[in-house]
Design an enzyme around this catalytic site. Structure first.
Site, PDB file in Angstrom:
ATOM      1  N   TYR A 162      -0.556   0.069  10.468  1.00 43.03           N
ATOM      2  CA  TYR A 162      -0.904  -0.521   9.164  1.00 43.03           C
ATOM      3  C   TYR A 162       0.237  -0.281   8.179  1.00 43.03           C
ATOM      4  CZ  TYR A 162      -3.329  -1.006   4.661  1.00 43.03           C
ATOM      5  OH  TYR A 162      -3.688  -1.352   3.378  1.00 43.03           O
ATOM      6  N   SER A 219       0.846  -1.200   0.000  1.00 42.02           N
ATOM      7  CA  SER A 219       0.000   0.000   0.000  1.00 42.02           C
ATOM      8  C   SER A 219       0.875   1.240   0.000  1.00 42.02           C
ATOM      9  CB  SER A 219      -0.898   0.015   1.242  1.00 42.02           C
ATOM     10  OG  SER A 219      -1.517   1.279   1.412  1.00 42.02           O
TER      11      SER A 219
END
Length: 248
Positions: free
Chosen positions: A151, A138
């Site tokens: 994250y 990501s």
């Protein structure tokens, strides 16, 4: 039909980018097993995918789920050629507000699950023509988006694992690559945007292509990396699929 006869396993394949990748694989001839926790979502996804698709329901972070899913792919399709480690979970928070349970959840799904599925897949992938593993990281790994620190840390880990495992698995004939999607129209993005103020606006301001991508657009890049004919000489790489956000 560039994946005709190929057997693929996609984690987090019931929605979003994972479902789009699974759909692209099926449309181009692959037989696919998708894995996620919710059986109702999986059943709905398989109905959409049609013939050539099946599912295994379970906790991606659990090594037993990984072993069961790999065994299902091998038994149903006669082997395994492609593994897509797409499953991921984002719990918004800060170092002051995260609970241990929040951190364990993200580490479990995003890293331990990726390890478990990769380890379980090594033996059936070894020696298969065009064998490949794809990670889904990501832009959060470098974008310093408020509320996504843990994250993002797990997604940084996927880049490291991609490079390390590409080296370790090269003798087995297995390529390992990664994509890092930017803003993509998925349930995960919509959920995160509810908890992280100005997430979409701030990321769009950095990108050169000022829009949110549909999952199918990201999936097309994933399929390119999985395809031995277009990317057979590519391993250990990460491709940013983020509208030029790394340049903004």
């Amino acid at each position: 039909m560039r994946f005709k006869g190929k057997s693929a396993l996609v984690t987090g394949g019931s929605e979003g980018i994972g479902l789009a990748i699974a759909e692209g694989l099926v449309q181009e001839g692959a037989r696919v097993v998708i894995v996620a926790r919710r059986e109702d979502k999986l059943a709905e996804a398989v109905q959409k995918l049609g013939r050539g698709a099946s599912y295994v329901a379970g906790d991606v972070a659990d090594p037993a789920t990984a072993r069961r899913a790999v065994a299902e792919a091998v038994a149903r399709h006669g082997g395994l050629d492609l593994l897509v480690n797409n499953a991921g979970v984002l719990v918004p928070g800060t170092v002051a507000t995260y609970s241990v349970e929040d951190v364990d959840l993200m580490l479990g799904v995003n890293l331990r699950g990726t390890f478990a599925f990769t380890q379980a897949a090594i033996e059936p992938l070894t020696g298969r023509k065009g064998a490949a593993i794809l990670m889904v990281s990501s832009i959060a790994r470098r974008a310093n988006i408020p509320g996504t620190s843990m994250y993002g840390a797990t997604k940084v880990g996927l880049i490291y694992l991609t490079r390390s495992w590409a080296i370790e698995l090269a003798p087995a004939g297995i390529r390992v690559n990664c994509i890092s999607p930017g803003l993509t129209d998925t349930p995960a993005l919509r959920s995160a945007a509810e908890h992280v103020p100005r997430l979409v606006e701030d990321q769009l301001s950095r990108a050169l292509v000022k829009r949110v991508a549909p999952p199918e657009e990201v999936a097309r890049v994933a399929l390119t990396l999985l395809d031995e004919h277009t990317s057979g000489f590519v391993t250990g790489s990460n491709w940013d699929v983020d509208g030029g956000g790394q340049l903004g």
